[in-house]
Write an enzyme that holds these catalytic residues in place. Structure first.
Site, PDB file in Angstrom:
ATOM      1  N   VAL A 185      27.035 108.387 -55.593  1.00 24.89           N
ATOM      2  CA  VAL A 185      27.269 107.964 -56.973  1.00 24.89           C
ATOM      3  C   VAL A 185      26.057 107.176 -57.463  1.00 24.89           C
ATOM      4  O   VAL A 185      25.615 106.230 -56.808  1.00 24.89           O
ATOM      5  CB  VAL A 185      28.533 107.092 -57.080  1.00 24.89           C
ATOM      6  CG1 VAL A 185      28.712 106.557 -58.500  1.00 24.89           C
ATOM      7  CG2 VAL A 185      29.760 107.906 -56.653  1.00 24.89           C
ATOM      8  N   LYS A 186      25.500 107.607 -58.602  1.00 23.69           N
ATOM      9  CA  LYS A 186      24.313 106.934 -59.139  1.00 23.69           C
ATOM     10  C   LYS A 186      24.747 105.908 -60.184  1.00 23.69           C
ATOM     11  O   LYS A 186      25.538 106.233 -61.083  1.00 23.69           O
ATOM     12  CB  LYS A 186      23.403 107.978 -59.792  1.00 23.69           C
ATOM     13  CG  LYS A 186      21.932 107.852 -59.440  1.00 23.69           C
ATOM     14  CD  LYS A 186      21.139 108.954 -60.139  1.00 23.69           C
ATOM     15  CE  LYS A 186      19.696 108.940 -59.732  1.00 23.69           C
ATOM     16  NZ  LYS A 186      18.908 109.939 -60.473  1.00 23.69           N
ATOM     17  N   VAL A 187      24.248 104.679 -60.021  1.00 26.41           N
ATOM     18  CA  VAL A 187      24.561 103.623 -60.993  1.00 26.41           C
ATOM     19  C   VAL A 187      23.266 102.949 -61.434  1.00 26.41           C
ATOM     20  O   VAL A 187      22.317 102.868 -60.655  1.00 26.41           O
ATOM     21  CB  VAL A 187      25.516 102.559 -60.401  1.00 26.41           C
ATOM     22  CG1 VAL A 187      26.862 103.162 -60.038  1.00 26.41           C
ATOM     23  CG2 VAL A 187      24.892 101.861 -59.191  1.00 26.41           C
TER      24      VAL A 187
END
Ligand code: G3P
Length: 217
Positions: A82-84
């Site tokens: 998951v990219k944040v």
């Protein structure tokens, strides 16, 4: 060094995979918008092709929505990262998701201080954007060198994933420094093959072999 493809183009991903040069994929909202495809089905398709980590970025900027989006994306496949964004809310999401065993790629990193915070938040990957720094006459590679040194000082397990790669020298310099991963447009990875002396030398070998009149088969 791991090579990730910074694209959602299925053909380019399959091409790189066929060359044995694909260790993962990264996407971002701009890459998804450019694809013209529905986000979730596209990520699911990529995850079926790629065995390595596939980065899929949340769209929200507030903690409550990002965490819901992150949990949904993490549930799409086992190899989702998951990219944040590197914001306070993004790092809170990073801590929460990584504590639950989800891979997290913290993106839009431009300083060593930001990278230090991401490592302490349990990021799996940190994505410093070297090309965008170079565009402002700030050395992207000096940032990579600084982050790798800081992470080594404290044994942080967060992997340095060099992003915003614009040319083969970014790849080579990242390897010299010891970055863990580069994510690039597949065309930049393939530029590593090229040298005019290789082409010239091969043409001479072919020409000289023809003169022998022989065949190996
Ligand atoms: O996907 C993250 C990063 O690689 C974006 O690169 O070229 O848009 O600065 P770029």
């Amino acid at each position: 060094m791991k090579f990730f493809a910074d694209t959602s183009n299925i053909d380019d991903i399959k091409d790189l995979d066929g060359l044995g040069l694909l260790d993962g994929v990264t996407t971002n909202p701009s890459i998804i918008a450019k694809s013209g495809r529905e986000f979730i089905p596209l990520i699911e398709e990529i995850c079926k092709i790629v065995t390595g980590p596939v980065s899929a970025e949340v769209a929200a900027t507030d903690y409550e929505t990002m965490i819901k989006e992150g949990e949904k994306l993490a549930g799409l496949a086992d190899n989702i990262a998951v990219k944040v964004p590197l914001t306070e809310a993004g790092l809170r999401v990073c801590k929460a998701l990584s504590d639950n065993g989800t891979m997290v790629n913290v993106t839009l990193c431009f300083t060593s201080g930001q990278a230090l915070l991401a490592a302490k938040a349990g990021a799996t990957f940190i994505s410093p954007f070297v090309g965008r720094l170079d565009d402002l006459c700030q050395s992207g590679m000096e940032l990579i060198e600084d982050i790798v040194g800081i992470y080594d000082n404290y044994g942080f397990e967060t992997e340095v994933l060099v992003a915003s790669v614009r040319n083969p020298m970014h790849i080579i310099d990242s390897a010299r420094i010891g970055a863990d991963v580069v994510t690039c447009p597949p065309s930049v990875i393939k530029q590593l093959y090229n040298h005019p002396l290789t082409d010239k030398g091969l043409a001479a070998f072919v020409e000289d072999w023809k003169k022998t009149g022989q065949s190996i088969l």
